[in-house]
Design a protein around this motif. Structure first.
Motif, mmCIF file in Angstrom:
data_model
loop_
_atom_site.group_PDB
_atom_site.id
_atom_site.type_symbol
_atom_site.label_atom_id
_atom_site.label_comp_id
_atom_site.label_asym_id
_atom_site.label_seq_id
_atom_site.Cartn_x
_atom_site.Cartn_y
_atom_site.Cartn_z
ATOM 1 N N ALA A 4 11.330 -5.523 1.033
ATOM 2 C CA ALA A 4 9.973 -5.812 0.488
ATOM 3 C C ALA A 4 9.566 -6.983 0.881
ATOM 4 O O ALA A 4 10.440 -7.909 1.027
ATOM 5 C CB ALA A 4 10.228 -5.622 -1.043
ATOM 6 N N PRO A 5 8.295 -7.226 0.852
ATOM 7 C CA PRO A 5 7.576 -8.835 1.006
ATOM 8 C C PRO A 5 8.076 -9.658 -0.177
ATOM 9 O O PRO A 5 8.465 -9.081 -1.240
ATOM 10 C CB PRO A 5 6.141 -8.556 1.171
ATOM 11 N N GLY A 6 8.082 -10.875 0.032
ATOM 12 C CA GLY A 6 8.317 -11.846 -1.136
ATOM 13 C C GLY A 6 9.700 -12.417 -1.015
ATOM 14 O O GLY A 6 10.708 -12.154 0.011
ATOM 15 N N GLY A 36 0.671 -1.288 0.047
ATOM 16 C CA GLY A 36 0.021 0.060 -0.098
ATOM 17 C C GLY A 36 0.815 1.289 0.118
ATOM 18 O O GLY A 36 0.133 2.359 -0.063
ATOM 19 N N GLY A 37 2.056 1.127 -0.179
ATOM 20 C CA GLY A 37 2.918 2.296 -0.249
ATOM 21 C C GLY A 37 4.309 2.136 0.147
ATOM 22 O O GLY A 37 4.657 1.226 0.421
ATOM 23 N N VAL A 38 5.078 3.385 -0.014
ATOM 24 C CA VAL A 38 6.651 3.104 0.200
ATOM 25 C C VAL A 38 7.121 4.251 1.422
ATOM 26 O O VAL A 38 6.522 5.544 1.349
ATOM 27 C CB VAL A 38 7.387 3.598 -0.828
ATOM 28 N N THR A 39 7.869 3.660 2.463
ATOM 29 C CA THR A 39 8.473 4.622 3.350
ATOM 30 C C THR A 39 10.037 4.915 3.173
ATOM 31 O O THR A 39 10.679 3.830 2.974
ATOM 32 C CB THR A 39 8.173 4.340 4.803
ATOM 33 N N VAL A 40 10.420 6.022 3.026
ATOM 34 C CA VAL A 40 11.925 6.071 2.715
ATOM 35 C C VAL A 40 12.618 7.002 3.918
ATOM 36 O O VAL A 40 11.950 7.997 4.620
ATOM 37 C CB VAL A 40 12.255 6.758 1.536
ATOM 38 N N ALA A 41 13.690 6.613 4.256
ATOM 39 C CA ALA A 41 14.598 7.357 5.253
ATOM 40 C C ALA A 41 16.027 7.588 4.804
ATOM 41 O O ALA A 41 16.470 6.486 4.190
ATOM 42 C CB ALA A 41 14.713 6.662 6.755
ATOM 43 N N ASN A 89 9.585 -13.115 -8.911
ATOM 44 C CA ASN A 89 8.268 -12.831 -9.380
ATOM 45 C C ASN A 89 7.031 -13.655 -8.644
ATOM 46 O O ASN A 89 7.235 -15.047 -8.547
ATOM 47 C CB ASN A 89 8.031 -13.113 -10.960
ATOM 48 N N THR A 90 6.471 -13.011 -7.976
ATOM 49 C CA THR A 90 5.213 -14.026 -7.234
ATOM 50 C C THR A 90 3.870 -13.300 -7.463
ATOM 51 O O THR A 90 3.714 -11.891 -7.751
ATOM 52 C CB THR A 90 5.374 -14.032 -5.871
ATOM 53 N N THR A 91 2.826 -13.951 -7.879
ATOM 54 C CA THR A 91 1.591 -13.561 -8.308
ATOM 55 C C THR A 91 0.881 -12.754 -7.371
ATOM 56 O O THR A 91 0.023 -11.891 -7.661
ATOM 57 C CB THR A 91 0.619 -14.810 -8.885
ATOM 58 N N SER A 92 1.319 -12.962 -5.863
ATOM 59 C CA SER A 92 0.453 -12.125 -4.949
ATOM 60 C C SER A 92 1.016 -10.670 -4.606
ATOM 61 O O SER A 92 0.547 -10.132 -3.881
ATOM 62 C CB SER A 92 0.798 -13.027 -3.660
ATOM 63 N N LEU A 93 2.153 -10.502 -5.510
ATOM 64 C CA LEU A 93 2.615 -9.126 -5.308
ATOM 65 C C LEU A 93 2.638 -8.095 -6.468
ATOM 66 O O LEU A 93 2.633 -8.738 -7.425
ATOM 67 C CB LEU A 93 4.245 -9.027 -4.662
ATOM 68 N N PRO A 94 2.379 -6.967 -5.942
ATOM 69 C CA PRO A 94 2.397 -5.986 -7.402
ATOM 70 C C PRO A 94 3.541 -5.992 -8.260
ATOM 71 O O PRO A 94 4.536 -6.289 -7.629
ATOM 72 C CB PRO A 94 2.226 -4.369 -6.631
ATOM 73 N N GLY A 134 -2.003 3.190 -3.905
ATOM 74 C CA GLY A 134 -3.158 2.536 -4.308
ATOM 75 C C GLY A 134 -3.185 1.353 -5.033
ATOM 76 O O GLY A 134 -2.160 1.140 -5.761
ATOM 77 N N GLY A 135 -4.040 0.325 -4.719
ATOM 78 C CA GLY A 135 -4.250 -0.942 -5.596
ATOM 79 C C GLY A 135 -4.233 -0.603 -6.860
ATOM 80 O O GLY A 135 -4.266 -1.608 -7.908
ATOM 81 N N ASP A 136 -5.247 0.484 -7.432
ATOM 82 C CA ASP A 136 -5.648 0.904 -8.588
ATOM 83 C C ASP A 136 -4.447 1.699 -9.381
ATOM 84 O O ASP A 136 -4.630 2.283 -10.715
ATOM 85 C CB ASP A 136 -6.759 1.750 -8.603
ATOM 86 N N THR A 137 -3.269 1.859 -8.672
ATOM 87 C CA THR A 137 -2.280 2.634 -9.269
ATOM 88 C C THR A 137 -1.448 1.911 -10.338
ATOM 89 O O THR A 137 -1.150 0.957 -10.007
ATOM 90 C CB THR A 137 -1.132 3.304 -8.369
ATOM 91 N N GLY A 138 -1.323 2.302 -11.541
ATOM 92 C CA GLY A 138 -0.483 1.565 -12.529
ATOM 93 C C GLY A 138 0.854 1.555 -12.340
ATOM 94 O O GLY A 138 1.551 2.086 -11.348
ATOM 95 N N THR A 139 1.378 0.274 -12.861
ATOM 96 C CA THR A 139 2.906 0.159 -12.639
ATOM 97 C C THR A 139 3.903 1.130 -12.779
ATOM 98 O O THR A 139 4.657 1.567 -11.861
ATOM 99 C CB THR A 139 3.317 -1.345 -13.161
#
Length: 410
Positions: free
Chosen positions: A147-149, A90-95, A160-165, A112-117
């Protein structure tokens, strides 16, 4: 087998750098006392670290007479700068931080999930550039991303996993293209959280432990004898795929629904809380599941006995212990940290319940602790690993320090 000279030097250098980061500026004599190394060995490492630009003389110790023995050495904070990213669905945090570990800027962008790649990648890369500009940093030496995955242990790439954007996988290449002078690396988020808990959190006194991540998704990380274990394919700890009773189905190679994730992921926890009459207020400051768990733990502290909060925590512990018991049965880590936003929110109330249930399921004595760092552990772990990479590269690029030959006596 004794360590080779180069390995021993690397170990000594890391030890000295960690002491300087933890204790602040030290004299060579203080480094000798704290490390237990000989005076010539300390002199060599100080020379190496100074030559690499990692440390510098920052003053003189007042308790010493003026001269070489009074020199205070400290981390050269501005020698290089780094950035860390916590990438979620759902987003990115950077430090952005310096070599001393001081955070100079932090920023977040929701995606958001509707944001294009393409747009998602651009938002994330622009966020890093803005954070660096805000920190006054013109060039980043290293960018560490959590990142997850699955992260391939050979190539270092996010698999590459189908469950991640899709934008997760494309982000590394985009960062490298826009920041050509920086080294960009990626690591599984739960692994980074475990490293942060070991350094700064609930596992500071443990060389061997497991971290169970309880957040939007579920996962585990394993540290054995002080070393993070990733597995042959980088999949150590993919506990979301663990088949467990109570889900009504089985996971598949491409979908963890039906596995442990279906019992302990954030959506399942929020649903369980609602079933016990604990709906989320939805203030947006933390995930709904973490908010519900935190409220339940606080309610139990203020009200002795039963009640919906206690019954919810009991039911949640019944679920969580299935994952914990599986990890313990295979690894015998002696300690399991409940991490992620939900693990931290549950605190001692949830950890104690899980430990009590675990004692009934397993003959292996195991402590269960709540995370100190929660979801922030990913960003902290990314900063720590990025800083260590910077230090290793700067030491390697500086080459071996050469000392003038000593005159023979006599």
């Amino acid at each position: 087998m004794p360590a080779s000279p180069s390995t021993a030097r690397a170990i000594n250098d890391r030890l000295a750098l960690r002491l300087l980061q933890q204790e602040g500026p030290l004299t060579a004599g203080q480094l000798k006392q704290l490390t237990g190394l000989s005076r010539p060995t300390v002199a060599d490492l100080v020379e190496r670290l100074t030559a690499s630009g990692l440390i510098t003389v920052v003053g003189e110790a007042k308790a010493q007479r003026r001269g070489p023995n009074a020199r205070l050495y400290g981390i050269a904070a501005d020698r290089a700068h780094l950035a860390a990213l916590d990438v979620r669905t759902g987003g990115v945090t950077v430090a952005v931080a310096d070599l001393l570990g001081r955070e100079l800027a932090e920023a977040h962008v929701p995606i958001g999930g509707d944001t294009g790649t393409g747009d998602a990648v651009e938002h994330a890369v622009a966020l890093v550039e803005r954070a660096a500009e805000k920190a006054g940093v013109r060039r980043l030496h290293t960018v560490g991303m959590g990142a997850p995955g699955l992260v391939d242990p050979v190539t270092g790439e996010l698999r590459n996993t189908t469950s991640l954007p899709e934008w997760h996988r494309r982000l590394v290449a985009a960062l490298q293209e826009r920041l050509p002078h920086a080294r960009v690396t990626v690591e599984n988020e739960t692994n980074l959280a475990a490293l942060a808990e070991q350094r700064d959190g609930a596992a500071r006194d443990r060389d061997t432990f497991a971290l169970l991540w309880l957040g939007q998704g579920t996962g585990a990380a394993v540290v054995l004898d002080g070393t993070l274990r990733r597995g042959a394919s980088g999949g150590t700890g993919e506990i979301g795929f663990l088949p467990v009773p109570g889900t009504g189905g089985l996971p598949s190679a491409t979908d963890c629904a039906g596995g442990f994730h279906s019992l302990a992921g954030a959506a399942a926890v929020a649903e369980l809380a609602a079933e016990h009459g604990l709906p989320a207020k939805g203030d947006g400051r933390e995930p709904a599941a973490a908010e519900q768990v935190r409220a339940a733990a606080a309610a139990e502290e203020s009200w002795s006995g039963g009640g919906p909060a206690a019954r919810f925590l009991d039911a949640l512990a019944d679920r969580v212990v299935l994952g914990v018991a599986s990890v313990v049965a295979v690894l015998d880590p002696g300690c399991v940290v409940l991490g992620g936003e939900v693990g931290q929110a549950g605190g001692e109330a949830l950890a104690a319940r899980v430990e009590e249930r675990l004692a009934r399921l397993s003959p292996l004595p195991t402590q269960v602790r709540a995370s100190f760092l929660g979801g922030g552990a990913v960003l902290r772990g990314a900063l720590l690993t990025a800083r260590e990479r910077v230090q290793s590269e700067l030491l390697a690029s500086s080459g071996p320090a050469t000392r003038p030959p000593r005159r023979a006596k006599g």
